[in-house]
Design an enzyme around this catalytic site. Structure first.
Site, PDB file in Angstrom:
ATOM      1  N   ASN A  13       0.847  -1.289  -0.062  1.00  0.00           N
ATOM      2  CA  ASN A  13      -0.097   0.065   0.024  1.00  0.00           C
ATOM      3  C   ASN A  13       0.832   1.296   0.149  1.00  0.00           C
ATOM      4  OD1 ASN A  13      -2.472   1.093   2.319  1.00  0.00           O
ATOM      5  ND2 ASN A  13      -2.185   1.664   0.164  1.00  0.00           N
ATOM      6  N   CYS A  74      -5.709   6.786   7.239  1.00  0.00           N
ATOM      7  CA  CYS A  74      -5.095   5.770   6.464  1.00  0.00           C
ATOM      8  C   CYS A  74      -4.045   5.154   7.266  1.00  0.00           C
ATOM      9  CB  CYS A  74      -4.414   6.348   5.084  1.00  0.00           C
ATOM     10  SG  CYS A  74      -3.454   5.052   4.097  1.00  0.00           S
ATOM     11  N   ASN A  76      -2.057   2.417   7.197  1.00  0.00           N
ATOM     12  CA  ASN A  76      -0.826   2.057   6.512  1.00  0.00           C
ATOM     13  C   ASN A  76       0.083   3.287   6.710  1.00  0.00           C
ATOM     14  OD1 ASN A  76      -0.731  -0.870   6.613  1.00  0.00           O
ATOM     15  ND2 ASN A  76      -2.089  -0.771   4.714  1.00  0.00           N
ATOM     16  N   HIS A 157     -16.652   2.302   6.008  1.00  0.00           N
ATOM     17  CA  HIS A 157     -16.269   0.843   5.500  1.00  0.00           C
ATOM     18  C   HIS A 157     -17.507   0.214   5.634  1.00  0.00           C
ATOM     19  CE1 HIS A 157     -11.772   1.038   5.614  1.00  0.00           C
ATOM     20  NE2 HIS A 157     -11.771   1.713   6.281  1.00  0.00           N
ATOM     21  N   GLU A 206     -10.642   0.185  -2.362  1.00  0.00           N
ATOM     22  CA  GLU A 206     -10.651   1.346  -1.699  1.00  0.00           C
ATOM     23  C   GLU A 206     -11.381   2.704  -2.300  1.00  0.00           C
ATOM     24  OE1 GLU A 206      -7.297   2.900   0.550  1.00  0.00           O
ATOM     25  OE2 GLU A 206      -6.004   0.896   0.138  1.00  0.00           O
ATOM     26  N   ARG A 207     -11.874   3.433  -1.440  1.00  0.00           N
ATOM     27  CA  ARG A 207     -12.521   4.711  -1.758  1.00  0.00           C
ATOM     28  C   ARG A 207     -11.545   5.398  -2.691  1.00  0.00           C
ATOM     29  NH1 ARG A 207     -15.018   8.974   2.484  1.00  0.00           N
ATOM     30  NH2 ARG A 207     -12.852   8.728   2.983  1.00  0.00           N
ATOM     31  N   CYS A 215      -4.858  -2.274   2.906  1.00  0.00           N
ATOM     32  CA  CYS A 215      -5.773  -1.293   3.347  1.00  0.00           C
ATOM     33  C   CYS A 215      -5.573  -1.520   4.849  1.00  0.00           C
ATOM     34  CB  CYS A 215      -7.025  -1.261   2.849  1.00  0.00           C
ATOM     35  SG  CYS A 215      -8.071  -0.173   3.542  1.00  0.00           S
ATOM     36  N   THR A 217      -7.145   0.522   7.541  1.00  0.00           N
ATOM     37  CA  THR A 217      -8.060   0.842   8.103  1.00  0.00           C
ATOM     38  C   THR A 217      -9.326  -0.242   7.834  1.00  0.00           C
ATOM     39  OG1 THR A 217      -8.859   2.550   6.368  1.00  0.00           O
ATOM     40  CG2 THR A 217      -7.960   3.215   8.360  1.00  0.00           C
ATOM     41  N   GLY A 218      -9.011  -0.771   6.371  1.00  0.00           N
ATOM     42  CA  GLY A 218      -9.880  -1.875   6.122  1.00  0.00           C
ATOM     43  C   GLY A 218      -9.620  -3.110   6.821  1.00  0.00           C
TER      44      GLY A 218
END
Length: 276
Positions: A13, A74, A76, A157, A206-207, A215, A217-218
């Site tokens: 990422n 974010c 990462n 999410h 991802e948006r 990701c 936060t994912g």
């Protein structure tokens, strides 16, 4: 205006990181998108500018998606910026501030970086959703997927649980789900296969970025939503296409994320070469 940049990544990422702590940089949405373009710019999943942290934080991290839109979180990128600033300062802990709040970060004994991503926000208005709904079960479906859970990790999410990730055509269904009217600010769309109570497999659309290798936060959303549905423990390894993150949902609601960071290369960029 020629300035240095750093290309960093967490599990693939990847981020262009500029340093605007000494003086403001002329970064607009258009310029950020042009630099993020993988054919005509440097290329990245998110475009990061470090700014003065102010009281209580060592650095402020401004995040833009590759389409130029601003993002609230974010994970990462937070780990990458924390590693960079900790190395500069000769420290093993500090706080990174974003528009979504402060994120305490630390370097662990194995060299990985762990970030307290703050509490998962589970209310429909916090995600946000377009109308009042139970965030544990949303009336949303697409080809091969249905019944996601939703939350915010500083960004929205929705997480779908599926028996076989390989059976999904995510580039086909991801864009429509991201832009569904249920999400007034669009959403990151996660697809999770539960391998064991302490091991999840995740792919994220991802948006504003599309498919990425990882990701953060994912991964946090995947673990929290899996635990909410009693599909996993409150701590697990989340395996993404780029590698593994270790996620823990503490009893106080905070979500911890740990994993590796890397600098791919450094260089110089002429900001005036990109449209403002």
């Amino acid at each position: 205006m020629i300035i240095p940049f750093r290309k960093m990544h967490g599990l693939g990422n990847d981020f262009v990181v500029l340093d605007g702590r000494a003086a403001p940089l002329p970064i607009t949405a258009t310029r950020a998108a042009a630099i993020a373009d993988r054919r005509t710019g440097i290329g990245c999943d998110q475009f990061i500018v470090m700014e003065p942290g102010g009281e209580g934080a060592e650095v402020f991290m401004r995040i833009r998606n590759p389409d130029g839109s601003e993002a609230g979180a974010c994970g990462n990128a937070t780990r990458c910026v924390a590693e960079l600033v900790m190395t500069e300062a000769g420290r093993d802990a500090l706080s990174v501030r974003t528009i979504s709040g402060e994120l305490p970060s630390e370097r662990l004994a194995d060299g990985s970086v762990r970030v307290d991503m703050g509490p998962a926000r589970l209310g429909w208005g916090e995600v946000p959703l377009a109308r009042e709904l139970d965030t544990l079960h949303l009336p949303l479906s697409a080809e091969g997927v249905s019944d996601p859970a939703a939350l915010s990790m500083g960004n929205p999410h929705a997480t779908f649980f599926v028996p076989d990730l390989a059976a999904l055509d995510i580039p086909r269904i991801g864009p429509a789900l991201e832009h569904d009217p249920l999400f007034p600010e669009r959403a990151n769309i996660g697809f999770v296969q539960v391998l064991a109570p302490d091991h999840l497999k995740l792919v994220v659309w991802e948006r504003g970025a599309g498919l990425t290798l990882a990701c953060g936060t994912g991964a946090c959303a995947a673990l929290v939503n899996a635990a909410r549905r009693d599909l996993s423990a409150r701590a697990a390894t989340v395996s993404l296409p780029g590698g593994d993150l270790r996620i823990e949902w503490r009893e106080d609601g905070h979500v911890l994320m740990a994993g590796p960071t890397a600098t791919a290369f450094t260089g110089m960029i002429d900001l005036d070469a990109y449209p403002a």
